[in-house]
Design a protein around this motif. Structure first.
Motif, PDB file in Angstrom:
ATOM      1  N   PRO A 238      46.032  30.206  32.827  1.00  0.00           N
ATOM      2  CA  PRO A 238      46.610  28.706  32.937  1.00  0.00           C
ATOM      3  C   PRO A 238      45.758  28.494  33.914  1.00  0.00           C
ATOM      4  O   PRO A 238      45.139  27.660  34.310  1.00  0.00           O
ATOM      5  N   THR A 239      44.559  29.071  34.728  1.00  0.00           N
ATOM      6  CA  THR A 239      43.894  29.375  35.957  1.00  0.00           C
ATOM      7  C   THR A 239      42.614  29.633  35.911  1.00  0.00           C
ATOM      8  O   THR A 239      41.794  29.069  36.317  1.00  0.00           O
ATOM      9  N   HIS A 240      42.137  30.779  34.826  1.00  0.00           N
ATOM     10  CA  HIS A 240      40.628  31.072  34.999  1.00  0.00           C
ATOM     11  C   HIS A 240      40.376  31.278  33.586  1.00  0.00           C
ATOM     12  O   HIS A 240      41.418  31.479  32.621  1.00  0.00           O
ATOM     13  N   ILE A 241      39.156  31.568  33.310  1.00  0.00           N
ATOM     14  CA  ILE A 241      38.394  31.315  32.095  1.00  0.00           C
ATOM     15  C   ILE A 241      37.832  32.481  32.017  1.00  0.00           C
ATOM     16  O   ILE A 241      37.673  33.523  33.579  1.00  0.00           O
ATOM     17  N   ILE A 242      37.800  33.719  30.647  1.00  0.00           N
ATOM     18  CA  ILE A 242      37.727  35.052  31.058  1.00  0.00           C
ATOM     19  C   ILE A 242      36.963  35.223  29.968  1.00  0.00           C
ATOM     20  O   ILE A 242      36.444  35.047  28.588  1.00  0.00           O
ATOM     21  N   THR A 243      36.030  35.262  30.588  1.00  0.00           N
ATOM     22  CA  THR A 243      34.664  37.063  28.951  1.00  0.00           C
ATOM     23  C   THR A 243      34.605  38.089  28.851  1.00  0.00           C
ATOM     24  O   THR A 243      35.212  38.600  30.692  1.00  0.00           O
ATOM     25  N   MET A 244      34.288  38.476  28.303  1.00  0.00           N
ATOM     26  CA  MET A 244      34.365  39.634  27.591  1.00  0.00           C
ATOM     27  C   MET A 244      33.538  41.019  27.498  1.00  0.00           C
ATOM     28  O   MET A 244      32.391  40.172  26.713  1.00  0.00           O
ATOM     29  N   LEU A 282      28.711  33.622  43.244  1.00  0.00           N
ATOM     30  CA  LEU A 282      29.530  33.146  44.084  1.00  0.00           C
ATOM     31  C   LEU A 282      30.946  33.067  44.270  1.00  0.00           C
ATOM     32  O   LEU A 282      31.534  33.297  45.062  1.00  0.00           O
ATOM     33  N   ALA A 283      31.640  32.740  43.005  1.00  0.00           N
ATOM     34  CA  ALA A 283      32.560  32.745  42.469  1.00  0.00           C
ATOM     35  C   ALA A 283      33.490  33.793  41.302  1.00  0.00           C
ATOM     36  O   ALA A 283      34.538  33.591  41.138  1.00  0.00           O
ATOM     37  N   GLY A 284      32.576  34.496  40.587  1.00  0.00           N
ATOM     38  CA  GLY A 284      33.400  34.852  39.729  1.00  0.00           C
ATOM     39  C   GLY A 284      33.296  36.343  40.134  1.00  0.00           C
ATOM     40  O   GLY A 284      32.434  36.861  41.194  1.00  0.00           O
ATOM     41  N   ASP A 285      34.417  36.913  39.403  1.00  0.00           N
ATOM     42  CA  ASP A 285      34.780  38.732  39.678  1.00  0.00           C
ATOM     43  C   ASP A 285      34.434  38.877  38.406  1.00  0.00           C
ATOM     44  O   ASP A 285      35.598  39.180  37.278  1.00  0.00           O
ATOM     45  N   LEU A 286      34.289  40.114  38.381  1.00  0.00           N
ATOM     46  CA  LEU A 286      34.000  41.457  37.338  1.00  0.00           C
ATOM     47  C   LEU A 286      34.573  42.715  37.744  1.00  0.00           C
ATOM     48  O   LEU A 286      35.228  42.675  39.067  1.00  0.00           O
ATOM     49  N   ARG A 287      35.828  42.314  36.846  1.00  0.00           N
ATOM     50  CA  ARG A 287      36.973  43.728  37.028  1.00  0.00           C
ATOM     51  C   ARG A 287      36.307  44.357  35.545  1.00  0.00           C
ATOM     52  O   ARG A 287      35.661  44.354  34.684  1.00  0.00           O
ATOM     53  N   ILE A 288      36.666  45.885  35.641  1.00  0.00           N
ATOM     54  CA  ILE A 288      36.557  46.905  34.542  1.00  0.00           C
ATOM     55  C   ILE A 288      38.070  46.546  34.494  1.00  0.00           C
ATOM     56  O   ILE A 288      39.372  47.222  34.573  1.00  0.00           O
ATOM     57  N   HIS A 299      35.973  42.640  32.370  1.00  0.00           N
ATOM     58  CA  HIS A 299      35.836  41.574  31.916  1.00  0.00           C
ATOM     59  C   HIS A 299      35.347  40.248  32.930  1.00  0.00           C
ATOM     60  O   HIS A 299      35.218  40.879  34.235  1.00  0.00           O
ATOM     61  N   MET A 300      34.974  39.061  32.795  1.00  0.00           N
ATOM     62  CA  MET A 300      34.922  38.532  34.242  1.00  0.00           C
ATOM     63  C   MET A 300      35.468  37.507  33.962  1.00  0.00           C
ATOM     64  O   MET A 300      36.278  36.414  33.203  1.00  0.00           O
ATOM     65  N   MET A 301      36.292  36.962  34.999  1.00  0.00           N
ATOM     66  CA  MET A 301      36.576  35.482  35.181  1.00  0.00           C
ATOM     67  C   MET A 301      36.305  34.680  36.438  1.00  0.00           C
ATOM     68  O   MET A 301      35.738  35.056  37.557  1.00  0.00           O
ATOM     69  N   LEU A 302      36.757  33.170  35.685  1.00  0.00           N
ATOM     70  CA  LEU A 302      35.745  32.520  36.775  1.00  0.00           C
ATOM     71  C   LEU A 302      37.583  31.194  36.936  1.00  0.00           C
ATOM     72  O   LEU A 302      37.917  31.030  35.735  1.00  0.00           O
ATOM     73  N   ALA A 303      37.908  30.884  37.998  1.00  0.00           N
ATOM     74  CA  ALA A 303      38.745  29.509  38.699  1.00  0.00           C
ATOM     75  C   ALA A 303      37.933  28.450  37.240  1.00  0.00           C
ATOM     76  O   ALA A 303      36.579  28.072  38.024  1.00  0.00           O
ATOM     77  N   LYS A 304      39.316  27.766  36.727  1.00  0.00           N
ATOM     78  CA  LYS A 304      39.118  26.649  36.411  1.00  0.00           C
ATOM     79  C   LYS A 304      38.636  25.227  36.425  1.00  0.00           C
ATOM     80  O   LYS A 304      37.667  24.467  36.585  1.00  0.00           O
ATOM     81  N   ASN A 305      38.995  25.538  38.161  1.00  0.00           N
ATOM     82  CA  ASN A 305      38.752  23.975  38.637  1.00  0.00           C
ATOM     83  C   ASN A 305      37.813  24.159  39.136  1.00  0.00           C
ATOM     84  O   ASN A 305      37.583  23.266  39.954  1.00  0.00           O
TER      85      ASN A 305
END
Length: 307
Positions: A238-244, A282-288, A299-305
């Motif tokens: 609901p809050t983030h886009i995720i690429t893998m 500046l705002a994306g988060d890389l996670r294992i 996967h990388m997560m970035l807030a939709k807003n």
């Protein structure tokens, strides 16, 4: 529609574009799928509920190749190679009161550090939403399916369920809980969706090679999308886009996930690739995602807003 698990509806250890579907649904329809997990060696002692269909699968003998017990595949009417299957995860429920976690020699993120097999049966409480760890800790549950996939490209033939690839599969992405949406590129007509590898809880990394492995029921909405440009698994909460990114090399995983996020951000925000690259920094988060399935995941997560 409810699809039960069992010998007639499950495939164990493999994906294959030639596998006959066990059910057919219209695009946009909801389907409820029951799943089970684990071989005979991980069954709990007396006092726990063991789904009958799990025992029936065990009675069929060992799988042709090691891997996960998956329910499906499900044909989605109208899906064609080149389309995208949108998988809305509407509900996930426990189907048993236990899960297992196992550490095996020569497996996991530290394959040489543990010489013995360690099997733990963990009680699960659906009412409190907690697992009880062997030393008494109450661990919150956050159930999700480790494996969700469409059929792989036909030319790949029969492949293992262990490695995640372009068709999805064993992604082990703990963000894919209720309320999230997974987008999978369709490789064969009908899409042929399967799921399994139920997890009661998992940390990013899934470092010892297993999560809390358990039986789950999932309710999904399966929708064919023709206007989307998705050639690799992608998701959103609901809050983030995720690429893998999935690759044997963790650095390559990072680059795949990042390049895909740059493309998504540039398209959605109407900005240049360089500007999207800057926003990711500046705002994306890389996670294992996981480090144990031969093909690792980031996967990388970035807030939709922000878009």
């Amino acid at each position: 529609m409810l699809i039960e698990a069992g010998p007639k509806t499950c495939h164990w250890g493999f994906f294959d574009a030639g596998l006959a579907p066990v059910a057919t649904v219209e695009s946009g329809a909801e389907v409820t799928i029951n799943t089970v997990s684990g071989g005979p060696q991980v069954l709990p002692p007396e006092g726990f509920h063991i789904p009958t269909e799990l025992l029936e699968l065990h009675a069929e003998g060992p799988p042709a190749m090691p891997g996960h017990i998956l329910t499906g595949p499900v044909t989605v009417v109208g899906a064609q190679a080149g389309d995208v299957l949108q998988v809305d995860i509407l509900d996930v429920q426990l189907r048993q009161d236990w899960g297992y976690n196992v550490i095996r020699p020569l497996a996991g993120t530290l394959p040489l550090d543990f010489d013995d097999t360690h099997l733990n049966i963990l009680p699960l409480d659906a009412e409190t939403g907690e697992a009880t760890m062997p030393w008494g800790l109450k661990l919150p549950l956050a159930p999700f399916f480790g494996v969700m996939a469409v059929a792989p490209p036909r030319q790949w033939g029969r492949i293992s369920t262990i490695e995640p690839r372009a068709h999805g599969g064993n992604m082990d992405n703990k963000e894919l809980v209720v309320g999230s949406t997974l987008y999978l590129p369709v490789h064969v007509d009908g899409a042929l969706f399967s799921c399994g590898d139920g997890h009661g809880a998992q940390g990013d990394g899934e470092v010892c090679v297993t999560a809390i492995e358990t039986a789950l029921q999932g309710r999904f909405r399966l929708t064919v999308r023709r206007e989307m440009d998705v050639s690799y698994p992608q998701a959103e909460t609901p809050t983030h886009i995720i690429t893998m990114g999935m690759h044997a090399d963790l650095d390559q995983c990072v680059e795949i996930a990042l390049r895909r996020m740059i493309a998504v951000v540039a398209a959605k925000a109407g900005i240049s690739r360089a500007q999207a690259y800057m926003l990711c920094s500046l705002a994306g988060d890389l996670r294992i995602t996981q480090t144990v399935n031969r093909e690792k995941g980031v996967h990388m997560m970035l807030a939709k807003n922000l878009l």
